[in-house]
Scaffold this active site. Structure first.
Site, short mmCIF file in Angstrom:
data_model
loop_
_atom_site.label_atom_id
_atom_site.label_comp_id
_atom_site.label_asym_id
_atom_site.label_seq_id
_atom_site.Cartn_x
_atom_site.Cartn_y
_atom_site.Cartn_z
N GLY A 14 0.83 -1.21 0.00
CA GLY A 14 0.00 0.00 0.00
C GLY A 14 0.86 1.25 0.00
NE ARG A 28 18.47 15.05 -3.93
CZ ARG A 28 17.86 16.21 -4.04
NH1 ARG A 28 17.70 16.98 -2.98
NH2 ARG A 28 17.40 16.62 -5.20
NE ARG A 75 -1.77 -4.37 -2.18
CZ ARG A 75 -1.66 -3.80 -1.00
NH1 ARG A 75 -0.84 -4.28 -0.08
NH2 ARG A 75 -2.37 -2.74 -0.69
CG ASP A 106 2.81 -6.99 7.57
OD1 ASP A 106 2.35 -6.47 6.53
OD2 ASP A 106 2.11 -7.63 8.37
N GLY A 107 4.35 -7.19 4.54
CA GLY A 107 4.49 -8.07 3.36
C GLY A 107 5.78 -7.76 2.63
CB THR A 128 1.97 1.09 5.92
OG1 THR A 128 0.58 0.96 6.25
CG2 THR A 128 2.78 0.70 7.14
CG ASP A 130 -2.84 0.62 7.24
OD1 ASP A 130 -3.71 1.48 7.04
OD2 ASP A 130 -2.55 -0.26 6.40
CG ASP A 132 -0.22 -2.36 9.55
OD1 ASP A 132 0.75 -1.70 9.14
OD2 ASP A 132 -0.87 -3.12 8.82
NE ARG A 174 -2.42 -4.02 6.06
CZ ARG A 174 -1.49 -4.74 5.47
NH1 ARG A 174 -1.78 -5.47 4.41
NH2 ARG A 174 -0.26 -4.76 5.92
N GLY A 188 -12.25 14.87 18.95
CA GLY A 188 -13.32 14.93 19.95
C GLY A 188 -14.48 14.00 19.64
CB ALA A 189 -14.69 10.75 17.90
CE LYS A 216 -20.30 15.68 21.21
NZ LYS A 216 -19.41 16.77 20.82
P1 ADP Z 1 2.57 -4.44 2.58
O1 ADP Z 1 4.02 -4.40 2.30
O2 ADP Z 1 1.95 -3.07 2.58
O3 ADP Z 1 2.23 -5.26 3.81
P2 ADP Z 1 1.66 -6.65 0.92
O4 ADP Z 1 1.31 -7.54 2.06
O5 ADP Z 1 0.74 -6.62 -0.24
O6 ADP Z 1 1.87 -5.13 1.33
O7 ADP Z 1 3.11 -7.11 0.42
C1 ADP Z 1 3.75 -6.45 -0.66
C2 ADP Z 1 4.48 -7.46 -1.53
O8 ADP Z 1 5.52 -8.10 -0.79
C3 ADP Z 1 3.64 -8.62 -2.05
O9 ADP Z 1 2.88 -8.30 -3.20
C4 ADP Z 1 4.73 -9.64 -2.40
O10 ADP Z 1 5.33 -9.34 -3.63
C5 ADP Z 1 5.74 -9.41 -1.28
N1 ADP Z 1 5.54 -10.41 -0.21
C6 ADP Z 1 4.55 -10.43 0.72
N2 ADP Z 1 4.66 -11.53 1.51
C7 ADP Z 1 5.73 -12.20 1.07
C8 ADP Z 1 6.40 -13.42 1.46
N3 ADP Z 1 5.93 -14.18 2.48
N4 ADP Z 1 7.49 -13.80 0.77
C9 ADP Z 1 7.96 -13.07 -0.25
N5 ADP Z 1 7.39 -11.92 -0.67
C10 ADP Z 1 6.31 -11.48 -0.03
#
Ligand code: ADP
Length: 354
Positions: A14, A28, A75, A106-107, A128, A130, A132, A174, A188-189, A216
């Site tokens: 994302g 740089r 992705r 994390d992906g 990101t 998020d 997260d 997420r 102030g929700a 309110k």
């Molecule tokens: P984010 O990085 O925001 O968490 P994604 O979870 O979509 O987003 O991960 C981004 C990309 O990272 C994926 O499309 C894939 O190419 C790669 N990726 C995610 N998980 C794995 C994994 N277990 N092993 C190798 N590559 C991964």
């Protein structure tokens, strides 16, 4: 210093405001150390396809203030296959890419650790909205997203006040309630719903009723997307039925992902980008750069990923096997501290927002 001649930089997963500022800092800093930089387009997809461009000092001019990512994002499921990984490694060999800075969530870090294991040293940068990623206090884009949310909520509040209305607002995040919780306090929700803590719809209705009795007129309820997409619309209907206050639902969705990064995100992106390159050129890899208590520190990617799973209650069998008792105790204490912080902020939002 290791003998790096050329490194790559990519943005993946994302997108988030501030990714451009991070790429700029990476480019740089590397050039200043006499190391060439290859921009890898569309995340890991560009690495597989060889969608690359050499970046000079001026190629990253005028982007510190731009949202999105000029390297684009994607992705890439193919990267998770042995064939995809082999193609990515071949691209690195063919183009002399000695290491990679991967900006994403994390992906993206899971991809980076796999690539490191396959002989291409990588360092991850958390980008990101998020927030997260458990190993860092702040991710690049989080601050901008929160500022966008409060700006939009302030506008809704104006019209809610005129019409004595309630607006339930769903925000991204997420599985993490960070955007929702922080913006609920800042705007102030009257109530906030986040995936980390249980919620009670009758209690929310009671809060709206008692606030109305106190005079309110405007009511904002913030709901994190992590609790499910049905929750917000259903809640607006219930509040209207139970309290008699007209209630509308708004989903901010991707609008919160765009826009010019805030000062805080630009500084985080710039410092973390510069320090990430210095770490890589020192010969360190398989790290994610994190902001902890105001300092930029390098954390082992595997530690960061497992800490994340522990925090999210998503541990898999064997995940903890590679860690010492001391490391596990540290992880557990980090998880408890994060949970306590969320609970404390939630308590404060309830106390002061009525
Ligand atoms: P984010 O990085 O925001 O968490 P994604 O979870 O979509 O987003 O991960 C981004 C990309 O990272 C994926 O499309 C894939 O190419 C790669 N990726 C995610 N998980 C794995 C994994 N277990 N092993 C190798 N590559 C991964």
């Amino acid at each position: 210093m290791k003998n790096f001649k050329r490194i790559g930089v990519l943005t993946s997963g994302g997108d988030a405001p501030g990714m451009n500022a991070a790429v700029r800092a990476v480019v740089r800093t590397a050039l200043t150390h006499g190391v060439e930089v290859i921009g890898i387009y569309r995340g890991y997809s560009g690495l597989i396809d060889g969608d690359l461009k050499k970046l000079g000092y001026r190629d990253v001019s005028n982007i510190i203030n731009k949202g999105g990512t000029f390297l684009y994002s994607d992705r890439c499921p193919e990267f998770q296959t042995p064939e995809g990984m082999a193609k990515a490694v071949k691209t690195c060999r063919d183009f002399g890419i000695d290491g990679i800075i991967a900006i994403g969530g994390d992906g993206t870090f899971r991809g980076a650790t796999e690539l490191t294991a396959n002989g291409v040293p990588c360092i991850g940068i958390p980008g990101t909205i998020d927030n997260d990623i458990a190993s860092t206090d702040n991710t690049i884009g989080f601050d901008t997203a929160m500022n966008t949310v409060i700006e939009l909520v302030d506008k809704l509040r104006d019209t809610c006040e005129s019409h004595a209305r309630c607006n339930v607002v769903e925000v991204m995040g997420r599985g993490a309630g960070d955007i929702a919780l922080h913006t609920a306090i800042a705007s102030g929700a009257t109530a906030v719903i986040i995936p980390e803590l249980p919620y009670d719809v009758s209690d929310i209705c009671r809060r709206v009723k008692s606030a109305r009795e106190l005079g309110k007129r405007n009511f904002i309820i913030i709901v994190s997307e992590g609790v499910g997409s049905d929750v917000g619309p259903a809640l607006a209907k219930t509040i209207q039925a139970e309290t008699g206050v007209e209630s509308k639902f708004a989903r901010f969705a991707h609008i919160v992902r765009g826009g010019s990064p805030t000062l805080k995100d630009r500084i985080l992106a710039s410092t973390i980008g510069a320090i990430a390159v210095e770490e890589l050129l020192k010969g360190n890899s398989n790290l994610v750069m994190c902001e902890r208590k105001g300092k930029i520190v390098a954390v082992d990617i595997n530690y960061a990923l497992i800490l994340d799973r522990m925090y999210k209650g998503k541990l898999k069998e064997g995940d903890l096997d590679r860690f010492s008792e001391k490391e596990l105790a540290k992880m557990r204490s980090e998880v408890r501290a994060k949970q306590a912080n969320i609970a404390r902020l939630y308590g404060i939002s309830k106390t002061i927002n009525l």
